[in-house]
Write a protein that holds these residues in place. Structure first.
Motif, PDB file in Angstrom:
ATOM      1  N   PRO A 175       0.846  -1.202   0.000  1.00  0.00           N
ATOM      2  CA  PRO A 175       0.000   0.000   0.000  1.00  0.00           C
ATOM      3  C   PRO A 175       0.881   1.252   0.000  1.00  0.00           C
ATOM      4  CG  PRO A 175      -0.697  -1.572   1.690  1.00  0.00           C
ATOM      5  CD  PRO A 175       0.631  -2.046   1.184  1.00  0.00           C
ATOM      6  N   ILE A 176       0.576   2.184  -0.898  1.00  0.00           N
ATOM      7  CA  ILE A 176       1.380   3.407  -1.018  1.00  0.00           C
ATOM      8  C   ILE A 176       0.648   4.550  -0.315  1.00  0.00           C
ATOM      9  CG2 ILE A 176       2.513   4.998  -2.592  1.00  0.00           C
ATOM     10  CD1 ILE A 176       3.601   2.125  -2.669  1.00  0.00           C
ATOM     11  N   ARG A 177       1.218   4.976   0.796  1.00  0.00           N
ATOM     12  CA  ARG A 177       0.569   5.981   1.639  1.00  0.00           C
ATOM     13  C   ARG A 177       0.236   7.253   0.867  1.00  0.00           C
ATOM     14  NH1 ARG A 177       4.147   7.509   6.555  1.00  0.00           N
ATOM     15  NH2 ARG A 177       3.805   5.303   6.952  1.00  0.00           N
ATOM     16  N   GLU A 178       1.168   7.694   0.035  1.00  0.00           N
ATOM     17  CA  GLU A 178       0.975   8.964  -0.665  1.00  0.00           C
ATOM     18  C   GLU A 178      -0.133   8.891  -1.720  1.00  0.00           C
ATOM     19  OE1 GLU A 178       4.881   8.886   1.227  1.00  0.00           O
ATOM     20  OE2 GLU A 178       3.844   7.499  -0.113  1.00  0.00           O
ATOM     21  N   ARG A 233      -8.684  14.315  -8.659  1.00  0.00           N
ATOM     22  CA  ARG A 233      -7.563  14.085  -7.754  1.00  0.00           C
ATOM     23  C   ARG A 233      -6.312  13.691  -8.525  1.00  0.00           C
ATOM     24  NH1 ARG A 233      -8.694  14.330  -2.083  1.00  0.00           N
ATOM     25  NH2 ARG A 233      -6.476  13.794  -2.037  1.00  0.00           N
ATOM     26  N   THR A 234      -5.204  14.348  -8.216  1.00  0.00           N
ATOM     27  CA  THR A 234      -3.936  14.055  -8.875  1.00  0.00           C
ATOM     28  C   THR A 234      -3.531  12.602  -8.658  1.00  0.00           C
ATOM     29  OG1 THR A 234      -3.235  16.335  -8.527  1.00  0.00           O
ATOM     30  CG2 THR A 234      -1.514  14.727  -9.034  1.00  0.00           C
ATOM     31  N   GLU A 235      -3.737  12.089  -7.445  1.00  0.00           N
ATOM     32  CA  GLU A 235      -3.348  10.704  -7.135  1.00  0.00           C
ATOM     33  C   GLU A 235      -4.029   9.725  -8.076  1.00  0.00           C
ATOM     34  OE1 GLU A 235      -4.754  12.902  -5.089  1.00  0.00           O
ATOM     35  OE2 GLU A 235      -4.107  12.638  -3.007  1.00  0.00           O
ATOM     36  N   TRP A 236      -5.289  10.001  -8.398  1.00  0.00           N
ATOM     37  CA  TRP A 236      -6.053   9.123  -9.282  1.00  0.00           C
ATOM     38  C   TRP A 236      -5.556   9.248 -10.727  1.00  0.00           C
ATOM     39  CZ3 TRP A 236      -9.553   5.315  -8.606  1.00  0.00           C
ATOM     40  CH2 TRP A 236     -10.275   4.892  -9.712  1.00  0.00           C
ATOM     41  N   ARG A 237      -5.349  10.470 -11.170  1.00  0.00           N
ATOM     42  CA  ARG A 237      -4.935  10.691 -12.553  1.00  0.00           C
ATOM     43  C   ARG A 237      -3.530  10.150 -12.820  1.00  0.00           C
ATOM     44  NH1 ARG A 237      -6.665  15.899 -11.365  1.00  0.00           N
ATOM     45  NH2 ARG A 237      -4.540  16.690 -11.662  1.00  0.00           N
ATOM     46  N   LYS A 238      -2.656  10.166 -11.800  1.00  0.00           N
ATOM     47  CA  LYS A 238      -1.265   9.762 -11.974  1.00  0.00           C
ATOM     48  C   LYS A 238      -1.016   8.297 -11.635  1.00  0.00           C
ATOM     49  CE  LYS A 238       0.244  13.923 -13.061  1.00  0.00           C
ATOM     50  NZ  LYS A 238       0.801  14.225 -14.394  1.00  0.00           N
TER      51      LYS A 238
END
Length: 307
Positions: A175-178, A233-238
């Motif tokens: 799991p990646i916290r960021e 969300r940037t996390e989702w797009r990246k």
């Protein structure tokens, strides 16, 4: 299961939510667990009612900081219901009251928190300690659902709740916290509340009772709206491509057929978080006991050979 009937269980996993609280109670002696789900409803019993409760059977009230409360299913039929989205409801009231009602007597308590509530962890821990729980551990919501479906190496877990949607991304079994985040006011009830302007507690009950109108609106419109929110969300797009999609929580019951073909949905998805973590804990403890037994056997063999 009735409140306080958990004396035979040594470990509890509690998944707090604004729609339901979910539990898994683990018995290490028998290597099994039970699941329980309760509506996230708390009713305060007025002090002028205390005298009426004395002497008639056994009261189901929970005492907390000088007041009496009913919790879960019982709270739907008696007392003055407290709004679940009010300030400090989760941290100072719901977590200790639900733990006292359904986890009393356990030695260890695991609490699964949304990333949106992670900063509230110290307050929740303090409340639970005041309620008498000594060994308290925290895990992110989504962890259990990932474990429940076999812990795929690369996956995105979307845990759809009453108010919040938690997103949990795993890369190479880690799991990646960021990359974990939460979308507040994007859960099922938040969505239909925006459409109907109705009371969220009543909407949640209508959904659980199978309201056809609400179910149809969610199945047809909710998921496209949710994925639009995720794209902000940037996390989702990246995130990397090719991740397995796991959809858990109450929202998984309403997945349209087209999305269902692309996603992994745990059995009884609303309980996937507590079930997955409970099974993981049981396996770890079993492995630990086997290793301990192996070490003791080796020690005895060495001792006998050298004596």
């Amino acid at each position: 299961m009735r409140a306080n009937q958990v004396k035979n269980y040594t470990i509890a996993v509690m998944d707090p939510g604004y729609g339901n609280f979910k539990f898994a109670l683990v018995n290490l002696e028998t290597s099994d667990y039970t699941e329980n789900i309760q509506p996230s409803i708390i009713s305060r019993v007025p002090s002028w009612e205390y005298e009426k409760l004395d002497g008639i059977g056994q009261s189901a009230c929970v005492s907390w900081k000088g007041e009496k409360y009913l919790v879960g299913t019982l709270a739907t039929i008696y007392g003055l219901t407290l709004p679940s989205l009010s300030k400090n409801w989760l941290t100072n009231l719901a977590c200790p009251l639900f733990a006292l009602s359904f986890c009393k007597g356990v030695e260890e308590l695991y609490v699964m928190l949304s990333p949106s509530d992670w900063d509230q962890k110290p307050i929740i821990e303090q409340s639970l300690k005041e309620a008498g729980f000594d060994k308290i551990y925290f895990a992110a919501q989504g962890t259990g659902a990932w474990l429940d479906v076999g812990a795929p190496s690369n996956a995105v877990i979307i845990d759809i709740g009453f108010n919040t949607v938690d997103v949990f991304i795993v890369l190479n079994k880690t799991p990646i916290r960021e990359l974990c985040f939460a979308l507040k006011e994007c859960g099922l009830v938040s969505f239909i509340e925006k459409l109907t302007k109705d009371d969220p507690i009543l909407l949640a009950r209508r959904l659980e009772e199978g309201d056809a109108f609400l179910s149809e609106k969610i199945t047809k419109h909710y998921f496209s709206w949710l994925f639009e929110k995720l794209e902000t969300r940037t996390e989702w797009r990246k995130k990397p491509s090719g991740l397995k999609i796991v959809i858990a929580g109450g929202g998984a019951y309403f997945i349209p057929e087209e999305l269902k073909k692309q996603a992994i949905v745990p059995k009884n998805p609303v309980l996937a978080n507590v079930r997955g973590l409970a099974k993981f804990i049981l396996k770890k403890r079993k492995d630990s006991m086997k290793e301990t037994t192996k070490e003791e056997t080796t020690r005895k063999e060495i001792t006998s050979e050298t004596s």
